[in-house]
Design a protein around this motif. Structure first.
Motif, PDB file in Angstrom:
ATOM      1  N   TYR A 523      49.166  44.554  36.327  1.00 56.17           N
ATOM      2  CA  TYR A 523      48.820  45.564  35.593  1.00 56.17           C
ATOM      3  C   TYR A 523      47.299  46.065  35.920  1.00 56.17           C
ATOM      4  O   TYR A 523      46.619  47.175  35.976  1.00 56.17           O
ATOM      5  N   TRP A 524      46.618  44.919  35.559  1.00 51.54           N
ATOM      6  CA  TRP A 524      44.986  44.990  35.769  1.00 51.54           C
ATOM      7  C   TRP A 524      44.661  45.427  37.244  1.00 51.54           C
ATOM      8  O   TRP A 524      43.939  46.048  37.519  1.00 51.54           O
ATOM      9  N   ALA A 525      45.434  44.901  38.276  1.00 55.25           N
ATOM     10  CA  ALA A 525      45.025  45.169  39.675  1.00 55.25           C
ATOM     11  C   ALA A 525      45.180  46.565  39.842  1.00 55.25           C
ATOM     12  O   ALA A 525      44.609  47.138  40.431  1.00 55.25           O
ATOM     13  N   GLU A 526      46.430  47.199  39.250  1.00 53.38           N
ATOM     14  CA  GLU A 526      46.619  48.715  39.374  1.00 53.38           C
ATOM     15  C   GLU A 526      45.430  49.375  38.776  1.00 53.38           C
ATOM     16  O   GLU A 526      44.917  50.481  38.942  1.00 53.38           O
ATOM     17  N   ALA A 527      44.942  48.870  37.515  1.00 48.55           N
ATOM     18  CA  ALA A 527      44.059  49.767  36.738  1.00 48.55           C
ATOM     19  C   ALA A 527      42.670  49.690  37.466  1.00 48.55           C
ATOM     20  O   ALA A 527      41.946  50.760  37.564  1.00 48.55           O
ATOM     21  N   PHE A 528      42.301  48.599  38.205  1.00 45.95           N
ATOM     22  CA  PHE A 528      40.974  48.524  38.863  1.00 45.95           C
ATOM     23  C   PHE A 528      41.289  49.269  40.225  1.00 45.95           C
ATOM     24  O   PHE A 528      40.315  49.926  40.610  1.00 45.95           O
ATOM     25  N   GLN A 529      42.238  49.315  40.828  1.00 48.61           N
ATOM     26  CA  GLN A 529      42.469  50.134  42.076  1.00 48.61           C
ATOM     27  C   GLN A 529      42.234  51.595  41.473  1.00 48.61           C
ATOM     28  O   GLN A 529      41.715  52.319  42.539  1.00 48.61           O
ATOM     29  N   ARG A 530      42.885  51.933  40.588  1.00 45.63           N
ATOM     30  CA  ARG A 530      42.749  53.358  40.231  1.00 45.63           C
ATOM     31  C   ARG A 530      41.370  53.749  39.776  1.00 45.63           C
ATOM     32  O   ARG A 530      40.792  54.670  40.117  1.00 45.63           O
ATOM     33  N   LEU A 531      40.495  52.786  39.210  1.00 45.00           N
ATOM     34  CA  LEU A 531      39.239  52.874  39.015  1.00 45.00           C
ATOM     35  C   LEU A 531      38.500  52.988  40.137  1.00 45.00           C
ATOM     36  O   LEU A 531      37.562  54.010  40.470  1.00 45.00           O
TER      37      LEU A 531
END
Length: 554
Positions: A523-531
């Motif tokens: 989930y963190w990898a997704e959040a940073f990718q979106r950022l």
């Protein structure tokens, strides 16, 4: 059966009703208009009915032509670059779907980028393509927070369209005076006419516009009708004096202290207390100083050392008529003692320069560091906080905020995050960002959301690094990113796009510690990718508008 009745001619007039009557009576007894009784009369009746049917469906009674709408006004601003126009159309076409819970995926939220795009376009003075105005007005209709920037960008043609479509009438209500331009500065006759005869919204718009360019003229215009205005109108008009407030306004505001309306009196007192040199500020200084003094008799905690100076407070025992005239509200809210309520109002309205003179020439930082006897510290410091914000005193704000790394997380006077945010608003953008960065480095992100909201956009490099580092620490701790969704959303909108390169190392799914929440790393990898995707999209937006991004309030 043969009819023997004598036939009669149908009247020429009557239209459809006459044809229906003929059909009911029969063509032997009543012939269609313009025919004679014969074997082809029924066919003539059907032909006449067909013609009348077409006429009824397609015909229109002649009427006076409606007045044509006036042509849309010209927009003199330069046109939007083609690439930026395409980007705007894409942002307006995005429709946020239903919430999918805590997980948002890696796609940027385009609607959340629209406010920033509008701010950048307005800063550069571009005009929108006419074809996007309906979609822009629809977006502003659905989001009140978007309206100021959207209507500024849409320009005069948005008001022209709003007069033609009831669904966009909000644009007329949002525009001062219903979209009517105030009279030119040199047109004194027109100014007086609008002020004396115009609608309330037109008068507010006139006073606000005049105040911004000729403060004295606006005040004098208000004085001409002040005595005859309604209380609620006087309050609104008085509020316009905040723009360009100066000592020249003091005589008018002093008269308003005797107004029939308590709200008007309170607003006048607030404005006067923002003028440290006003007579009201001097009166409040005398009253507040009488309640606060240095006490040199307090025993030291260390044996053999001299007594430690402290602040002694003696709150007022009554709220007299003069205090009430100067804006002190006599009735305390539920749960507040009357004396502490009156005391807080006196200190809040007193010029902050009072305290250095009253308390032995000490600096604001030294004054704030003094202990306060009898549990009055929170009340006294909270009042000083309000005074620092009202008087925009940066030195007192620094003293009350304290060091961002302080164990109390913000200094002795900042009793809440909301007050810290207000105190930070009195500081320059760079100093504000540095203080919040220090706060985050010490205390993390759990309490930083409100403080980040007062920082200039894009965030200064030290603040951006502090936020990214704190997010990285939270990721390594194994918690879900949804606990930091507010900060992550702010980072998407406020982090400098140049910081995207520093985030590349955070895009991989990390090794999860044993006590981590299941799946948190993904989930963190997704959040940073979106950022990262959002930051790069913002960089492209600014490039399409033709220049680097400038600092704006969050």
């Amino acid at each position: 059966m043969t009819r023997t009745s004598a036939p009669v001619d149908a009247p020429v007039t009557g239209g459809w009703e006459g044809l229906v009557t003929t059909a009911l009576l029969g063509t032997d007894r009543r012939t269609p208009p313009g025919t004679t009784p014969r074997r082809d009369a029924p066919v003539a009746l059907l032909d006449a009915a067909a013609v009348e049917t077409v006429r009824r469906r397609a015909g229109l009674r002649p009427a006076r032509a409606a007045q044509r709408p006036r042509p849309a006004p010209e927009d003199e601003r330069p046109p939007l670059p083609a690439a930026a126009a395409r980007r705007l159309a894409m942002l307006l076409a995005d429709r946020p779907g239903a919430s999918g819970g805590g997980r948002r995926g890696t796609a940027p939220d385009l609607m959340e980028l629209l406010p920033q795009w509008l701010a950048a376009a307005n800063a550069r003075g571009f005009a929108p393509p006419p074809q996007v105005l309906p979609a822009l007005l629809d977006a502003a209709r659905g989001r009140t927070d978007l309206r100021p920037a959207a209507l500024e960008f849409a320009g005069p043609r948005a008001l022209w369209l709003a007069r033609l479509n009831p669904e966009w009438r909000f644009a007329l209500r949002a525009a001062p005076g219903g979209g009517a331009a105030p009279p030119p500065a040199a047109d004194d006759d027109r100014t007086r006419q609008v002020w004396q005869e115009g609608l309330f919204a037109e008068r507010v718009a006139l006073l606000s516009a005049l105040r911004s360019r000729e403060p004295a003229a606006a005040r004098e215009l208000l004085a001409t009708t002040w005595a005859t205005e309604r209380a609620e109108d006087r309050l609104m008009f008085l509020d316009s004096l905040r723009t360009g407030l100066s000592p020249d306004d003091e005589p008018f505001l002093e008269q308003a202290l005797s107004d029939r309306s308590r709200n008007v009196r309170a607003t006048a007192a607030e404005l006067l207390s923002a003028l440290p040199g006003s007579a009201l500020a001097a009166r409040m200084a005398v009253r507040a100083a009488a309640c606060v003094a240095i006490d040199h008799t307090r025993s030291s905690r260390t044996a053999g050392t001299p007594p430690t100076p402290s602040i002694a407070v003696e709150a007022p025992h009554e709220c007299d008529a003069e205090m009430e005239r100067d804006g002190v509200v006599p009735k305390a809210p539920a749960g507040r003692g009357e004396r502490s309520w009156w005391f807080g109002q006196l200190v809040e309205a007193a010029p902050l320069g009072t305290w250095s003179r009253r308390l032995g020439g000490r600096t604001p930082r030294e004054i704030v560091a003094l202990p306060v006897a009898d549990d009055w510290q929170s009340e006294l410091h909270a009042a000083w906080c309000r005074a620092a914000v009202r008087q925009q005193d940066a030195e007192w704000s620094r003293a009350l905020l304290g060091e961002p790394s302080a164990p109390e997380a913000g200094g002795p006077g900042a009793v809440s995050l909301a007050e810290r945010a207000k105190l930070l608003g009195t500081l320059g953008a760079a100093e504000r960002a540095e203080w919040v960065a220090g706060f985050i480095a010490t205390h993390g992100l759990s309490e930083a959301f409100q403080l980040l909201g007062v920082c200039a956009v894009p965030w200064a490099p030290p603040l951006g690094r502090a936020v990214v580092d704190a997010l990285n620490i939270a990721r390594d701790a194994g918690s879900y990113p949804w606990s930091f969704s507010g900060v992550m959303g702010l980072a998407e909108r406020c982090l400098d796009p140049s910081e995207s390169g520093r985030l590349d190392a955070l895009l991989a799914v990390p090794d999860e510690p044993e006590d981590a929440s299941p799946g948190a790393g993904g989930y963190w990898a997704e959040a940073f990718q979106r950022l990262v995707t959002t930051l790069r999209l913002r960089a492209a937006m600014i490039e399409e508008l033709g220049g680097p991004e400038s600092g704006t309030p969050a």
